[in-house]
Write a protein that holds these residues in place. Structure first.
Motif, PDB file in Angstrom:
ATOM      1  N   GLY A 119       0.823  -1.249  -0.027  1.00 47.27           N
ATOM      2  CA  GLY A 119      -0.003  -0.035   0.049  1.00 47.27           C
ATOM      3  C   GLY A 119       0.808   1.251  -0.008  1.00 47.27           C
ATOM      4  N   TYR A 120       0.080   2.261   0.463  1.00 48.55           N
ATOM      5  CA  TYR A 120       0.749   3.737   0.463  1.00 48.55           C
ATOM      6  C   TYR A 120       1.082   4.201   1.887  1.00 48.55           C
ATOM      7  CZ  TYR A 120      -1.208   3.513  -4.290  1.00 48.55           C
ATOM      8  OH  TYR A 120      -1.469   3.224  -5.582  1.00 48.55           O
ATOM      9  N   ASP A 121       2.105   4.989   1.977  1.00 49.67           N
ATOM     10  CA  ASP A 121       2.124   5.753   3.498  1.00 49.67           C
ATOM     11  C   ASP A 121       0.984   6.612   3.325  1.00 49.67           C
ATOM     12  OD1 ASP A 121       2.886   8.193   4.921  1.00 49.67           O
ATOM     13  OD2 ASP A 121       4.778   6.893   5.312  1.00 49.67           O
ATOM     14  N   GLU A 122       0.287   6.620   4.381  1.00 51.79           N
ATOM     15  CA  GLU A 122      -1.039   7.583   4.511  1.00 51.79           C
ATOM     16  C   GLU A 122      -0.602   8.927   4.283  1.00 51.79           C
ATOM     17  OE1 GLU A 122      -5.308   7.526   4.881  1.00 51.79           O
ATOM     18  OE2 GLU A 122      -3.863   5.832   4.920  1.00 51.79           O
ATOM     19  N   ARG A 123       0.416   9.568   4.261  1.00 53.24           N
ATOM     20  CA  ARG A 123       0.648  11.016   4.175  1.00 53.24           C
ATOM     21  C   ARG A 123       0.369  11.345   2.734  1.00 53.24           C
ATOM     22  NH1 ARG A 123       5.922  10.779   7.944  1.00 53.24           N
ATOM     23  NH2 ARG A 123       5.987   8.760   6.916  1.00 53.24           N
ATOM     24  N   ILE A 124       0.516  10.240   1.780  1.00 53.08           N
ATOM     25  CA  ILE A 124       0.477  10.448   0.295  1.00 53.08           C
ATOM     26  C   ILE A 124      -1.020  10.594   0.027  1.00 53.08           C
ATOM     27  CG2 ILE A 124       0.190   9.206  -1.951  1.00 53.08           C
ATOM     28  CD1 ILE A 124       2.977   7.883  -0.890  1.00 53.08           C
ATOM     29  N   ARG A 125      -1.991   9.725   0.725  1.00 58.90           N
ATOM     30  CA  ARG A 125      -3.520  10.228   0.553  1.00 58.90           C
ATOM     31  C   ARG A 125      -4.112  11.393   1.269  1.00 58.90           C
ATOM     32  NH1 ARG A 125      -5.689   4.991  -0.275  1.00 58.90           N
ATOM     33  NH2 ARG A 125      -4.562   3.073   0.549  1.00 58.90           N
ATOM     34  N   GLU A 126      -3.442  11.804   2.646  1.00 59.41           N
ATOM     35  CA  GLU A 126      -3.850  12.870   2.955  1.00 59.41           C
ATOM     36  C   GLU A 126      -3.314  14.297   2.683  1.00 59.41           C
ATOM     37  OE1 GLU A 126      -2.708  12.340   7.094  1.00 59.41           O
ATOM     38  OE2 GLU A 126      -4.227  11.011   7.513  1.00 59.41           O
ATOM     39  N   HIS A 127      -2.225  14.265   1.990  1.00 56.89           N
ATOM     40  CA  HIS A 127      -1.422  15.667   1.688  1.00 56.89           C
ATOM     41  C   HIS A 127      -1.041  15.735   0.148  1.00 56.89           C
ATOM     42  CE1 HIS A 127      -1.573  16.461   5.994  1.00 56.89           C
ATOM     43  NE2 HIS A 127      -0.860  15.205   6.087  1.00 56.89           N
ATOM     44  N   LEU A 128      -1.269  14.626  -0.736  1.00 52.60           N
ATOM     45  CA  LEU A 128      -0.714  14.869  -1.800  1.00 52.60           C
ATOM     46  C   LEU A 128      -1.880  14.591  -3.014  1.00 52.60           C
ATOM     47  CD1 LEU A 128       1.657  15.112  -3.966  1.00 52.60           C
ATOM     48  CD2 LEU A 128       1.985  12.569  -3.733  1.00 52.60           C
ATOM     49  N   VAL A 129      -2.731  13.701  -2.903  1.00 53.97           N
ATOM     50  CA  VAL A 129      -3.585  13.239  -3.810  1.00 53.97           C
ATOM     51  C   VAL A 129      -4.994  14.165  -3.646  1.00 53.97           C
ATOM     52  CG1 VAL A 129      -2.864  10.727  -3.993  1.00 53.97           C
ATOM     53  CG2 VAL A 129      -4.879  11.320  -2.696  1.00 53.97           C
ATOM     54  N   THR A 130      -5.554  14.318  -4.934  1.00 54.24           N
ATOM     55  CA  THR A 130      -7.310  14.950  -4.785  1.00 54.24           C
ATOM     56  C   THR A 130      -8.006  13.958  -4.789  1.00 54.24           C
ATOM     57  OG1 THR A 130      -7.047  15.218  -7.279  1.00 54.24           O
ATOM     58  CG2 THR A 130      -6.002  17.168  -5.662  1.00 54.24           C
TER      59      THR A 130
END
Length: 247
Positions: A116-127
């Motif tokens: 999976g992804y580091d959760e900070r990618i979901r929270e602060h990078l993707v729209t």
């Protein structure tokens, strides 16, 4: 439109991007594609982009640094970019979403592998987080290419005639009506007479009836949100009666 794919497997993309509508759209200047191996943006000297999850557990997790830096490097401006994470936990992709994305200038698809992804990618990078359905793929590449194809075919000049996709299944909220072409009689199977009549009003009525019937039989859930007219309701009564008589 400029579409970016961030992936660890860039060799998966040329066949799709250089064929059919995707190639035509590029030739017409409707879209540009960029495929980037985000491994090239890692600060790890061994070119690693993943690591073990904090707290333990199976699998590897993609680190935030390579993806944050890759997105910043390939996009023009943070304000206009639409960064899409391909993920089975995401919103179910629909034709309505394709139409929404087709209005954007710049799309970035993040195609992950591993656990999976580091959760900070979901929270602060993707729209956006998008999923093709309730199943899991090895990686996000095939899903990203599928969504990109769905979006690109909606762009002006990508298909040719705008009407070519306006009646597609799901574009109107209903499944598409049946199509026929020459010959009018093939092995005794005839094209419906109304399509040979030249009466465009009758043809339009027949197509709406067949769309409603196909939707009622195959995807009745779509009718719950479709704005039925008085004429549609009458057609549906006739459709239900027709199907009951066939049983």
């Amino acid at each position: 439109m400029h579409i970016h794919f961030l992936t660890l497997f860039p060799e998966m993309f040329p066949g799709i991007l250089q064929s059919s509508i995707m190639k035509k759209a590029q030739d017409q200047g409707a879209v540009r594609f960029s495929v980037t191996d985000f491994r090239e943006y890692t600060e790890n000297k061994h070119k690693k982009v993943d690591d073990y999850p904090y707290g333990g557990g199976a699998g590897m997790v993609l680190q935030p640094q390579p993806l944050f830096d890759a997105v910043d490097a390939v996009t023009k401006t943070e304000k206009k970019r639409r960064v899409i994470l391909m993920c089975p936990q995401g919103e179910r992709f629909t034709q309505a979403k394709a139409e929404e994305l087709s209005q954007e200038e710049e799309l970035v698809f993040i195609c992950g592998h591993y656990e999976g992804y580091d959760e900070r990618i979901r929270e602060h990078l993707v729209t956006d987080e998008l999923s093709l359905g309730d199943f899991v793929l090895t990686g996000g590449e095939l899903a990203a290419m599928t969504i990109a194809d769905s979006v690109v075919r909606l762009l002006p000049d990508a298909i040719g005639k705008q009407e070519s996709h306006e009646d597609d299944s799901f574009s109107t909220g209903l499944l598409e009506y049946p199509h026929y072409t020459r010959p009018a009689d093939f092995r005794g199977f005839r094209v419906p007479d109304v399509l040979l009549s030249g009466n465009h009003a009758k043809i339009a009525e027949w197509r709406q009836y067949e769309s409603l019937k196909r939707t009622y039989k195959r995807r009745p859930d779509l009718l719950k949100t479709y704005p039925l007219t008085k004429e549609d309701c009458e057609m549906l009564k006739q459709i239900k009666k027709e199907l009951e008589e066939k049983q």
